[in-house]
Design a protein around this motif. Structure first.
Motif, PDB file in Angstrom:
ATOM      1  N   ASN B  32       6.160  -7.909   2.677  1.00  0.00           N
ATOM      2  CA  ASN B  32       5.705  -7.098   1.539  1.00  0.00           C
ATOM      3  C   ASN B  32       4.949  -7.979   0.540  1.00  0.00           C
ATOM      4  OD1 ASN B  32       7.036  -5.017   2.795  1.00  0.00           O
ATOM      5  ND2 ASN B  32       8.839  -5.147   1.515  1.00  0.00           N
ATOM      6  N   LEU B  33       3.648  -8.104   0.761  1.00  0.00           N
ATOM      7  CA  LEU B  33       2.861  -8.989  -0.097  1.00  0.00           C
ATOM      8  C   LEU B  33       2.631  -8.356  -1.467  1.00  0.00           C
ATOM      9  CD1 LEU B  33       0.093 -10.210   2.399  1.00  0.00           C
ATOM     10  CD2 LEU B  33       2.298 -11.259   1.881  1.00  0.00           C
ATOM     11  N   LYS B  34       2.591  -9.215  -2.485  1.00  0.00           N
ATOM     12  CA  LYS B  34       2.262  -8.734  -3.834  1.00  0.00           C
ATOM     13  C   LYS B  34       0.763  -8.414  -3.856  1.00  0.00           C
ATOM     14  CE  LYS B  34       5.864 -11.312  -6.122  1.00  0.00           C
ATOM     15  NZ  LYS B  34       6.210 -12.651  -6.501  1.00  0.00           N
ATOM     16  N   VAL B  79      -9.355  -1.484  -5.200  1.00  0.00           N
ATOM     17  CA  VAL B  79      -7.966  -1.462  -5.699  1.00  0.00           C
ATOM     18  C   VAL B  79      -7.174  -0.415  -4.907  1.00  0.00           C
ATOM     19  CG1 VAL B  79      -6.489  -0.884  -7.671  1.00  0.00           C
ATOM     20  CG2 VAL B  79      -8.511  -2.310  -8.018  1.00  0.00           C
ATOM     21  N   GLN B  80      -7.787   0.740  -4.708  1.00  0.00           N
ATOM     22  CA  GLN B  80      -7.125   1.804  -3.937  1.00  0.00           C
ATOM     23  C   GLN B  80      -6.861   1.365  -2.502  1.00  0.00           C
ATOM     24  OE1 GLN B  80      -5.545   4.456  -4.951  1.00  0.00           O
ATOM     25  NE2 GLN B  80      -6.170   3.789  -6.990  1.00  0.00           N
ATOM     26  N   GLN B  81      -7.840   0.648  -1.914  1.00  0.00           N
ATOM     27  CA  GLN B  81      -7.671   0.167  -0.530  1.00  0.00           C
ATOM     28  C   GLN B  81      -6.466  -0.781  -0.442  1.00  0.00           C
ATOM     29  OE1 GLN B  81     -11.373  -1.736   0.435  1.00  0.00           O
ATOM     30  NE2 GLN B  81     -12.460   0.196   0.758  1.00  0.00           N
ATOM     31  N   VAL B  82      -6.361  -1.654  -1.437  1.00  0.00           N
ATOM     32  CA  VAL B  82      -5.254  -2.624  -1.431  1.00  0.00           C
ATOM     33  C   VAL B  82      -3.910  -1.888  -1.586  1.00  0.00           C
ATOM     34  CG1 VAL B  82      -4.237  -4.618  -2.626  1.00  0.00           C
ATOM     35  CG2 VAL B  82      -6.711  -4.441  -2.401  1.00  0.00           C
ATOM     36  N   LEU B  83      -3.879  -0.928  -2.512  1.00  0.00           N
ATOM     37  CA  LEU B  83      -2.634  -0.184  -2.749  1.00  0.00           C
ATOM     38  C   LEU B  83      -2.216   0.581  -1.489  1.00  0.00           C
ATOM     39  CD1 LEU B  83      -3.242   1.180  -6.380  1.00  0.00           C
ATOM     40  CD2 LEU B  83      -1.633  -0.607  -5.696  1.00  0.00           C
ATOM     41  N   THR B  84      -3.202   1.185  -0.822  1.00  0.00           N
ATOM     42  CA  THR B  84      -2.903   1.929   0.414  1.00  0.00           C
ATOM     43  C   THR B  84      -2.342   0.985   1.472  1.00  0.00           C
ATOM     44  OG1 THR B  84      -4.717   3.405  -0.103  1.00  0.00           O
ATOM     45  CG2 THR B  84      -3.906   3.468   2.162  1.00  0.00           C
ATOM     46  N   ARG B  85      -2.974  -0.176   1.605  1.00  0.00           N
ATOM     47  CA  ARG B  85      -2.504  -1.138   2.617  1.00  0.00           C
ATOM     48  C   ARG B  85      -1.091  -1.625   2.290  1.00  0.00           C
ATOM     49  NH1 ARG B  85      -6.193  -5.598   5.495  1.00  0.00           N
ATOM     50  NH2 ARG B  85      -4.568  -6.808   6.466  1.00  0.00           N
ATOM     51  N   ARG B  87       1.158   0.050   0.696  1.00  0.00           N
ATOM     52  CA  ARG B  87       2.068   1.169   0.984  1.00  0.00           C
ATOM     53  C   ARG B  87       2.303   1.288   2.500  1.00  0.00           C
ATOM     54  NH1 ARG B  87      -0.265   4.415  -2.659  1.00  0.00           N
ATOM     55  NH2 ARG B  87      -1.733   5.214  -1.154  1.00  0.00           N
ATOM     56  N   ASN B  88       1.230   1.210   3.257  1.00  0.00           N
ATOM     57  CA  ASN B  88       1.347   1.389   4.712  1.00  0.00           C
ATOM     58  C   ASN B  88       2.111   0.253   5.387  1.00  0.00           C
ATOM     59  OD1 ASN B  88      -0.069   3.724   4.441  1.00  0.00           O
ATOM     60  ND2 ASN B  88      -2.037   2.888   5.127  1.00  0.00           N
ATOM     61  N   ASN B  89       1.990  -0.952   4.834  1.00  0.00           N
ATOM     62  CA  ASN B  89       2.644  -2.114   5.463  1.00  0.00           C
ATOM     63  C   ASN B  89       4.050  -2.349   4.932  1.00  0.00           C
ATOM     64  OD1 ASN B  89       0.241  -2.435   6.687  1.00  0.00           O
ATOM     65  ND2 ASN B  89      -0.262  -4.438   5.834  1.00  0.00           N
ATOM     66  N   HIS B  90       4.472  -1.559   3.941  1.00  0.00           N
ATOM     67  CA  HIS B  90       5.750  -1.852   3.284  1.00  0.00           C
ATOM     68  C   HIS B  90       6.922  -1.790   4.272  1.00  0.00           C
ATOM     69  CE1 HIS B  90       8.248  -2.367  -0.279  1.00  0.00           C
ATOM     70  NE2 HIS B  90       9.141  -1.638   0.385  1.00  0.00           N
ATOM     71  N   LEU B  91       7.718  -2.833   4.267  1.00  0.00           N
ATOM     72  CA  LEU B  91       8.892  -2.888   5.147  1.00  0.00           C
ATOM     73  C   LEU B  91      10.135  -2.616   4.304  1.00  0.00           C
ATOM     74  CD1 LEU B  91       9.870  -3.676   8.077  1.00  0.00           C
ATOM     75  CD2 LEU B  91      10.240  -5.971   7.154  1.00  0.00           C
ATOM     76  N   TYR B  92      10.817  -1.529   4.612  1.00  0.00           N
ATOM     77  CA  TYR B  92      12.055  -1.202   3.889  1.00  0.00           C
ATOM     78  C   TYR B  92      13.205  -2.041   4.454  1.00  0.00           C
ATOM     79  CZ  TYR B  92       9.534   2.612   1.745  1.00  0.00           C
ATOM     80  OH  TYR B  92       8.632   3.322   1.010  1.00  0.00           O
ATOM     81  N   ILE B  93      14.250  -2.193   3.646  1.00  0.00           N
ATOM     82  CA  ILE B  93      15.361  -3.063   4.052  1.00  0.00           C
ATOM     83  C   ILE B  93      16.017  -2.566   5.348  1.00  0.00           C
ATOM     84  CG2 ILE B  93      17.077  -1.935   2.521  1.00  0.00           C
ATOM     85  CD1 ILE B  93      16.911  -5.690   3.359  1.00  0.00           C
ATOM     86  N   GLY B  94      16.124  -1.256   5.512  1.00  0.00           N
ATOM     87  CA  GLY B  94      16.712  -0.702   6.740  1.00  0.00           C
ATOM     88  C   GLY B  94      15.893  -1.095   7.960  1.00  0.00           C
ATOM     89  N   GLU B  95      14.556  -0.984   7.830  1.00  0.00           N
ATOM     90  CA  GLU B  95      13.674  -1.356   8.941  1.00  0.00           C
ATOM     91  C   GLU B  95      13.787  -2.853   9.229  1.00  0.00           C
ATOM     92  OE1 GLU B  95      10.052   1.810   8.007  1.00  0.00           O
ATOM     93  OE2 GLU B  95      10.117  -0.106   6.950  1.00  0.00           O
TER      94      GLU B  95
END
Lengths: 119, 289
Positions: B32-34, B79-85, B87-95
């Protein structure tokens, strides 16, 4: 009998924890501190088996004391008892600094005793 | 019994060890990159531009993306492209726990359901905050968790009144106070009578009578109660992506005189009624942004 040190700036919480710990036949509260600096001093003096310590305290907070204790007395069993236990970053930081467990406030008697037996 | 995050819940249930949880969190942190890390990875900004953006943020309260647009390093579309990426790459703790082999998918599903049930007690109810006050959802959450903890921790049967803006806190025998800092700046004050202080102390100390307890212990019980509330507020806020911290609780020595709201603050007062008609107050001094 396992020796337990309680460290919390709240007299009310210390009283509550003391009652719970002493109700477990295998545990005995040997001392109580009010901040992280007192925790370090009391650990060196009493060599407790388990330290139950708050995070948010004046003078020296619990995580700073945990960091020092992990260096000064490697292998010491520290459990953080805190209202901030549900904060992922704080919980993770406590485990990374060597805490054996983190209990969130408000806590229940059974969950505290169970945790003390587990660690 | 408290507000928790999922990783803590599965450790408490014995489903994963603390070592496995830390391994999963390490994986999350790498994945989960900043925002700044992501724009460098996408080749949209250099590390020098990142540093310049951070520097400019010290002088003006803007989010990283907005500041980068202002400085001409990014377009609004990027900025929107970065935010979308992100969101799409976000790894939740369960995953992450599945990826490291600590949980199976079926186990995750079961524990997520159990976690949701466990935390149902802390699902927020709608509380109206007067218009124009900044960070309204946070103050709604503060009032809501105070009401829930008064019932669950202090064992009080309460009724609540509407929130109003006040200029001065009414005189009360006992006022316990704590500070919120970080993303928001505010003071949390709970004003109670001697009778309510005794009821809270009985519950916190788990005693049937507190008649012989010194005032110091009774006051300390009220301070511990607000510490529990505010700690759980911070946990709940973190679940929603807000970073807030607290300062240790203290007693106000000027409670009897009534407290004037400090300059540049808005005071939100939430009246709370006990079944015998007694009233006490939760007040939040919100610093204006």
């Amino acid at each position: 009998m396992k020796k337990v040190l309680i460290v919390d700036d709240s007299i009310a919480v210390s009283r509550q924890l003391e009652k719970i710990v002493n109700s477990g036949e295998e545990f005995e509260v040997v001392a109580q501190g009010r901040n992280g600096a007192e925790a370090i001093k009391l650990c060196q003096q009493h060599k407790p088996d388990i330290v139950c310590m708050d995070m948010n305290m004046p003078v020296m907070d619990g995580l700073t004391a945990l960091r020092s204790l992990s260096q000064l007395m490697p292998g010491i069993t520290v459990v953080m008892v805190t209202s901030l236990g549900g904060v992922g970053d704080k919980y993770t930081e406590a485990l990374r600094l060597g805490a054996k467990d983190v209990i969130s406030k408000p806590f229940e008697k059974d969950s505290v005793l169970e945790m003390l037996r587990r660690v | 019994m408290a507000v928790k995050f999922f990783g803590q819940f599965v450790v408490e249930k014995g489903a994963v060890s603390r070592v496995e949880l830390l391994k999963a969190i390490d994986l999350q942190e790498k994945t989960n990159l900043k925002f700044g890390e992501m724009v460098v990875e996408m080749g949209l900004m250099s590390t020098v531009d990142i540093a310049k953006t951070h520097q400019a943020q010290r002088n003006e309260d803007l989010q990283f993306g907005d500041m980068a647009v202002k400085l001409g390093f990014l377009t609004a579309e990027q900025v929107q492209q970065v935010l979308t990426r992100q969101r799409n790459n976000h790894l939740y703790i369960g995953e992450a726990l599945i990826k490291i082999g600590a949980l199976s998918e079926a186990e995750l599903e079961g524990y997520l359901k159990a976690f949701k049930d466990d935390q149902l007690a802390y699902v927020a109810e709608k509380i109206e905050i007067p218009a124009g006050v900044p960070h309204q959802p946070i103050w709604e959450m503060v009032a809501d968790l105070t009401y829930k903890m008064l019932t669950r921790v202090a064992n009080l049967s309460i009724r609540t009144g509407p929130c109003t803006i006040i200029d001065k806190l009414p005189s009360r025998p006992i006022i316990a106070e704590m500070g919120f800092c970080g993303e928001v700046s505010a003071r949390y004050l709970l004003s109670v009578s001697e009778n309510t202080r005794e009821l809270v102390a009985k519950a916190i100390l788990d005693e049937t009578s507190v008649e012989n307890e010194p005032v110091e212990v009774l006051d300390d019980s009220v301070m511990e109660f607000i510490n529990i509330v505010c700690g759980n507020v911070v946990a709940k806020a973190a679940q929603r992506g807000h970073t807030i911290d607290i300062t240790p609780p203290e007693m106000r020595s000027d409670a009897q005189e009534g407290i004037t709201v400090p300059d540049d603050h808005t005071a939100l007062m939430f009246p709370i009624y006990l079944s015998d008609g007694e009233v006490f107050e939760l007040t939040i001094f919100v610093a204006q942004d």
